[in-house]
Design an enzyme around this catalytic site. Structure first.
Site, mmCIF file in Angstrom:
data_model
loop_
_atom_site.group_PDB
_atom_site.id
_atom_site.type_symbol
_atom_site.label_atom_id
_atom_site.label_comp_id
_atom_site.label_asym_id
_atom_site.label_seq_id
_atom_site.Cartn_x
_atom_site.Cartn_y
_atom_site.Cartn_z
ATOM 1 N N LYS B 63 0.945 -1.036 -0.202
ATOM 2 C CA LYS B 63 0.496 0.485 -0.350
ATOM 3 C C LYS B 63 1.358 1.339 0.293
ATOM 4 O O LYS B 63 1.203 1.094 0.588
ATOM 5 C CB LYS B 63 -0.765 0.181 1.940
ATOM 6 C CG LYS B 63 -1.545 0.689 1.450
ATOM 7 C CD LYS B 63 -2.360 0.857 2.748
ATOM 8 C CE LYS B 63 -4.320 1.860 3.156
ATOM 9 N NZ LYS B 63 -4.477 1.905 3.657
ATOM 10 N N SER B 138 -10.121 1.666 2.833
ATOM 11 C CA SER B 138 -8.950 2.320 2.220
ATOM 12 C C SER B 138 -7.390 1.883 1.881
ATOM 13 O O SER B 138 -7.537 2.278 0.771
ATOM 14 C CB SER B 138 -8.236 3.489 3.212
ATOM 15 O OG SER B 138 -7.394 3.119 3.929
ATOM 16 N N SER B 162 -10.001 -0.485 6.786
ATOM 17 C CA SER B 162 -9.073 -0.502 6.173
ATOM 18 C C SER B 162 -8.412 -1.846 5.226
ATOM 19 O O SER B 162 -8.488 -1.572 4.414
ATOM 20 C CB SER B 162 -7.999 0.400 5.852
ATOM 21 O OG SER B 162 -8.657 1.480 5.464
#
Lengths: 103, 465
Positions: B63, B138, B162
């Site tokens: 990420k 996210s 997330s």
């Protein structure tokens, strides 16, 4: 809860954010709506309840306080928007500014 | 595929295939293909000269709020566009030490603030099951990349769900470890009392290997715990006989999609048939979790994001003097959701409101954590719930910010209480994935994995139908 335009301006200034008049107006509405959902918390009895919580570890871990912990693979000049001789450069503080010469 | 080079080539080819066209996933923000291939070749050459790590030659994605050398770390924000970190996150270094090869950095809601990946400054990521739907967020980029078969393992980060929520939306496994289980050194801070690096994986076994590789104490993170790391992979052989699985009634409200409920009930039947003792339990303060979370997380974010001011790294936009530079940089660098949360966080911490909002939220957080402590102390080993109240929603469906916040309703509690939790696929609803969530006491990941392995095995193909 109603957050006024004046409060939004005060908060934005504290947060170092510049909001257009339209954006500030929208933000006042959004904050009021979001904070209205938080009102439910006022009804919870929290008399004597601690506001700190021990998470995961019991007490912070420590290490020997020596040296830079890691070697950086890039110099300050490679990541800073503006630097000179290993120092970050910033615009002059407002109180020292001469409006004729600042950039 | 055999060997690191073949694995990396296959991964990059898959990334190209799913990127093409207007329905492209937009899961990967940056990648250095020639470097990934060179790393694979290097591993190939040294294959016999050293002990192969648990992730030897395994391609992974990371990420984009986790620091990597060479590849940019943008946090999905204009304020860090093009920023390349001068150091590497411990979790990434540990993956590489185990033999993994980073093939790309993945998309996210700006600074991990969002539940749909729609708030990325670099465009939304699409759900591999249906490009008109969000992948969740996210960590939507990592979840979509794993679901699309680019890699079997991805790093994500969790502040309120997330990793688990996008894992559920994309039909993959997502693990949020105990607070302190994985070093956060190199994770760009959002809300420090909640943040934890997590794993997205194609299966429970992949997740176990990846977590084992990144877990453990790190002197560079003062919140990382000095607690032994069990062999999570070995939990595959553990029996569930006698394991008490609590089913908190607050996680099965009337509004829950009835088909997700049915999948949960089927999973619970399997747990029973494997010898687990399934009981209804109660976590009475659950409904307060979203209000508490959306006070504490923005409050901490408003402080953590103060560092993005145009001085040391990232974007700088000239303004009137120093203060004008701060304001111009931050106002143009941050997107609407990040700005909203900074304003909200600054408000609840400001004089006159601190006691009413922040202090109160911290106290209620203690009550929420106590709900869990009480259950676990009274003999409940694990909890099982749905991961999300709905299946993936269309882009733009949640235009009201608070409506979007409610997507995290079943996941934020684990972050508030600091306990581990994971999501795994438990079935499909109209062809879209639904996730089931397991929660465990702090550092109880091994037992959580045991139940996840058992359920994955019991469901077999049913998890994806």
């Amino acid at each position: 809860v109603s957050v006024s335009l004046e409060e939004v301006r005060r908060i934005a200034a504290l947060a170092r954010l510049e909001l257009s008049p339209e954006r500030a107006q929208v933000a006042a509405g959004e904050l009021s709506t979001i904070l209205a959902h938080m009102e439910v918390l006022t009804e919870v009895d929290t008399e004597g309840v601690s506001e700190s919580l021990a998470l995961g570890v019991v007490g912070p871990a420590t290490r020997v306080d020596e040296g830079p912990p890691v070697v950086l693979h890039a110099s300050i000049s490679a990541i800073a928007p503006e630097s000179r001789d290993g120092f970050f450069l910033v615009p002059r503080l407002a109180t020292h500014e001469d409006p004729e010469t600042t950039t | 595929v055999t060997g690191p080079r073949a694995a990396v080539d296959a991964s990059l080819a898959r990334a190209h295939a799913v990127r093409a066209g207007s329905d492209g996933l937009n899961a990967i923000l940056s990648s250095d293909e020639s470097h990934a291939r060179a790393e694979a070749d290097d591993l190939e050459r040294r294959r016999d000269s050293r002990q192969a790590g648990a992730l030897f030659g395994v391609p992974v994605v990371v990420k984009d709020n986790i620091a990597t050398l060479r590849l940019p770390t943008t946090c999905g924000s204009r304020i860090l566009e093009g920023y390349v970190s001068p150091y590497e996150a411990t979790a990434v270094a540990r993956l590489r030490a185990a033999g993994a090869i980073v093939v790309g950095k993945t998309n996210l809601d700006e600074f991990a603030m969002g539940s749909s990946t729609e708030y990325s400054a670099f465009g939304p990521t699409r759900n591999p099951f249906d490009p008109s739907l969000v992948p969740g967020g996210s960590s939507g980029g990592s979840a979509a990349a794993v679901a699309a078969g680019i890699t079997r393992i991805g790093l994500g980060s969790e502040t309120g769900g997330s990793v688990r929520q996008p894992a559920a939306f994309c039909g993959v496994v997502g693990v949020k470890p105990t607070y302190g289980r994985v070093s956060r050194y190199g994770l760009v801070a959002f809300a420090s009392s909640l943040d934890q690096i997590g794993v997205v994986a194609a299966g429970v076994g992949d997740a176990a290997i990846a977590l084992e590789a990144i877990a453990g104490h790190d002197p560079l993170d003062a919140t990382s715990a000095t607690v032994t790391i069990p062999r999570y992979g070995d939990a595959a052989g553990d029996s569930l006989r006698g394991t008490v699985i609590g089913v908190p009634k607050e996680y099965f409200p009337e509004q829950l999609d009835h088909r997700i409920r049915a999948h949960c009930l089927r999973a619970l039947e399997y747990f029973r048939s494997l010898g687990a003792d399934v009981r209804e339990v109660s976590l009475p303060n659950t409904s307060l979790a979203i209000p508490v979370y959306y006070i504490i997380a923005p409050a901490e974010a408003s402080s953590n994001l103060a560092r993005f001011d145009g001085v040391r790294y990232g974007l700088r936009i000239a303004g009137d003097g120093l203060r004008g530079m701060y304001e111009a940089t931050r106002s143009r660098g941050f997107g609407p959701e990040v700005t909203r949360r900074i304003l909200l966080g600054t408000y609840v911490l400001s004089a006159g409101y601190y006691d009413a909002y922040y202090r109160k939220a911290m106290q209620v957080r203690t009550l929420i954590a106590r709900d869990f402590t009480r259950l676990f102390a009274a003999g409940t080993d694990l909890l099982f719930t749905p991961t999300t109240p709905t299946t993936p929603f269309p882009f733009g469906a949640k235009s009201d910010p608070y409506d979007m916040y409610l997507s995290d309703i079943f996941t934020v509690t684990a972050n508030l209480a600091g306990i581990p939790a994971m999501s795994l696929p438990i079935g499909r609803v109209d062809g879209l994935p639904a996730g089931g969530q397991l929660l465990a006491p702090a550092f109880g990941e091994r037992k959580m994995f045991a139940a996840a392995f058992a359920l994955e095995r019991a469901l077999g193909g049913e998890a994806h139908r």
